[in-house]
Motif scaffolding. Structure first.
Motif, short mmCIF file in Angstrom:
data_model
loop_
_atom_site.label_atom_id
_atom_site.label_comp_id
_atom_site.label_asym_id
_atom_site.label_seq_id
_atom_site.Cartn_x
_atom_site.Cartn_y
_atom_site.Cartn_z
N UNK A 1 29.89 -65.34 -8.54
CA UNK A 1 30.10 -63.93 -8.88
C UNK A 1 31.55 -63.72 -9.28
N UNK A 2 31.85 -62.57 -9.85
CA UNK A 2 33.25 -62.36 -10.26
C UNK A 2 33.64 -60.89 -10.24
N UNK A 3 34.96 -60.69 -10.20
CA UNK A 3 35.57 -59.37 -10.35
C UNK A 3 36.34 -59.40 -11.66
N UNK A 4 36.09 -58.45 -12.52
CA UNK A 4 36.77 -58.42 -13.81
C UNK A 4 38.14 -57.77 -13.68
N UNK A 5 39.14 -58.42 -14.28
CA UNK A 5 40.48 -57.85 -14.28
C UNK A 5 40.59 -56.68 -15.23
N UNK A 6 41.72 -55.99 -15.18
CA UNK A 6 41.90 -54.75 -15.94
C UNK A 6 42.75 -54.88 -17.19
N UNK A 7 43.56 -55.92 -17.26
CA UNK A 7 44.44 -56.08 -18.41
C UNK A 7 43.63 -56.54 -19.62
N UNK A 8 43.79 -55.87 -20.78
CA UNK A 8 42.98 -56.22 -21.95
C UNK A 8 43.05 -57.70 -22.34
N UNK B 1 44.15 -55.67 -10.20
CA UNK B 1 43.96 -57.00 -10.76
C UNK B 1 44.07 -57.00 -12.28
N UNK B 2 44.99 -57.79 -12.80
CA UNK B 2 45.09 -57.98 -14.24
C UNK B 2 44.15 -59.11 -14.68
N UNK B 3 44.20 -60.23 -13.94
CA UNK B 3 43.31 -61.35 -14.22
C UNK B 3 41.98 -61.14 -13.50
N UNK B 4 40.96 -61.83 -13.97
CA UNK B 4 39.65 -61.80 -13.31
C UNK B 4 39.62 -62.86 -12.21
N UNK B 5 38.77 -62.63 -11.22
CA UNK B 5 38.64 -63.57 -10.10
C UNK B 5 37.19 -64.02 -10.00
N UNK B 6 37.00 -65.32 -9.98
CA UNK B 6 35.67 -65.93 -9.92
C UNK B 6 35.47 -66.50 -8.52
N UNK B 7 34.32 -66.22 -7.93
CA UNK B 7 33.99 -66.70 -6.59
C UNK B 7 32.82 -67.67 -6.70
#
Length: 318
Positions: A100-107, A166-172
């Motif tokens: 699963x992942x959380x998407x970062x916010x920086x374009x 979060x600017x970058x995305x995080x993958x779990x």
């Protein structure tokens, strides 16, 4: 009267959300308790117990609010199992990674990923990797690696409450079949669901539940990313830990698969013990307070690396 009731409800809701976002000893314990249940049979790849655990992790990912990268969070692969000496035929079973992942916010930076991983499988009822001659009994694997899986879930829950930072995305990734030769992580890096070039750092947790009285937490591979050694030392000390940080010493768990693809890595653990790969690796020996502290250490690391725009460059330590 209605306004007062509404206010009370809002306040209760706020504190409920806040408490859920925090890493707690009780939640760590609850996760480990489920993972090591006898009915889960030592979480052996391809068996009903491991499938039950996958279902549990997927449910937790969904509840937390992680997005799936693949259909239903699963990445299926075939695992060729280890066998005792003298046996030629190696069984093949179907198992999976849970992602699963959380998407970062920086374009721009949202297309870069920090990966947090932990393997969920263990030795089932014993076998060729066992350090005990006992067979036919459950190898609970409370520290190895129910502790890491519990930490993965707790850190994901806290990070999603900080998603706006979060600017970058995080993958779990909860890896399958690690005990069979890092098979889940090997499969992922050979069949990535995102380009490997977009993965800037992989942090792996394997056996993080036995923090000792000296509060030693081990971080291997910190020299594979810019300023990693100093960062991990300073952060650990600021949290009251005594980190033992190695530039190299990448180690033998799932982060090795990423390192071999020239990806910066960090392997986090709290050290070996006599119960390793025996049926005696049980919940009673887990230091819940210590694991909570290790979770915070990893959480702060990811929060920093995912919320700042600093380049994360791979540095070879071979």
């Amino acid at each position: 009267m209605k306004k007062t009731a509404l206010l009370v409800l809002s306040i209760a809701s706020y504190f409920s959300m806040f408490s859920q976002a925090e890493i707690t000893e009780n939640e760590i314990k609850d996760h480990i308790e489920f993972l090591i249940l006898d009915k889960n049979g030592g979480r052996f790849p391809g068996e009903k117990g491991a499938k039950r655990v996958v279902k549990y992790i997927k449910k937790e990912f969904k509840t937390i609010g992680l997005k799936p990268l693949s259909k239903n969070y699963e990445q299926h692969f075939t695992a060729i199992l280890r066998v005792d000496k003298g046996i030629d035929e190696k069984p093949e079973v179907s198992t999976c990674n849970v992602i699963g992942f959380i998407e970062g916010n920086d374009p721009k930076l949202k297309n870069e990923y920090i990966v947090l991983g932990a393997h969920y499988d263990h030795l089932g009822l014993g076998g060729p990797s066992s350090k005990s001659d006992k067979r036919g009994v459950v190898y609970h694997g409370a520290d190895d690696n129910a502790s890491g899986t519990a930490a993965l879930l707790e850190i994901a829950e806290k990070l999603i409450s900080k998603q706006d930072q979060l600017k970058r995305s995080v993958l779990f990734i909860a890896f399958g079949a690690e005990e069979q030769g890092l098979l889940g992580s090997k499969y992922f890096v050979e069949n990535p669901l995102i380009p490997l070039s977009q993965i800037k750092l992989m942090i792996n947790m394997d056996m993080v539940g036995r923090l000792n009285d000296k509060k030693h937490v081990y971080a291997g591979g910190a020299g594979t990313f810019t300023n990693g050694v100093d960062f991990m030392k300073n952060l650990g000390k600021s949290l009251g830990l005594n980190p033992i940080v190695h530039a190299g010493s990448v180690g033998g768990s799932d982060h090795v698969s990423f390192y071999k693809k020239n990806i910066s890595v960090l392997g986090v653990h709290t050290g070996g013990h006599p119960q390793y790969h025996t049926p005696e690796d049980t919940l009673e020996l887990i230091n819940l307070e210590g694991e909570k502290l290790v979770c915070e250490y990893v959480f702060q690391t990811i929060l920093n690396k995912a919320s700042t725009p600093d380049n994360i460059e791979f540095i070879n330590q071979d």
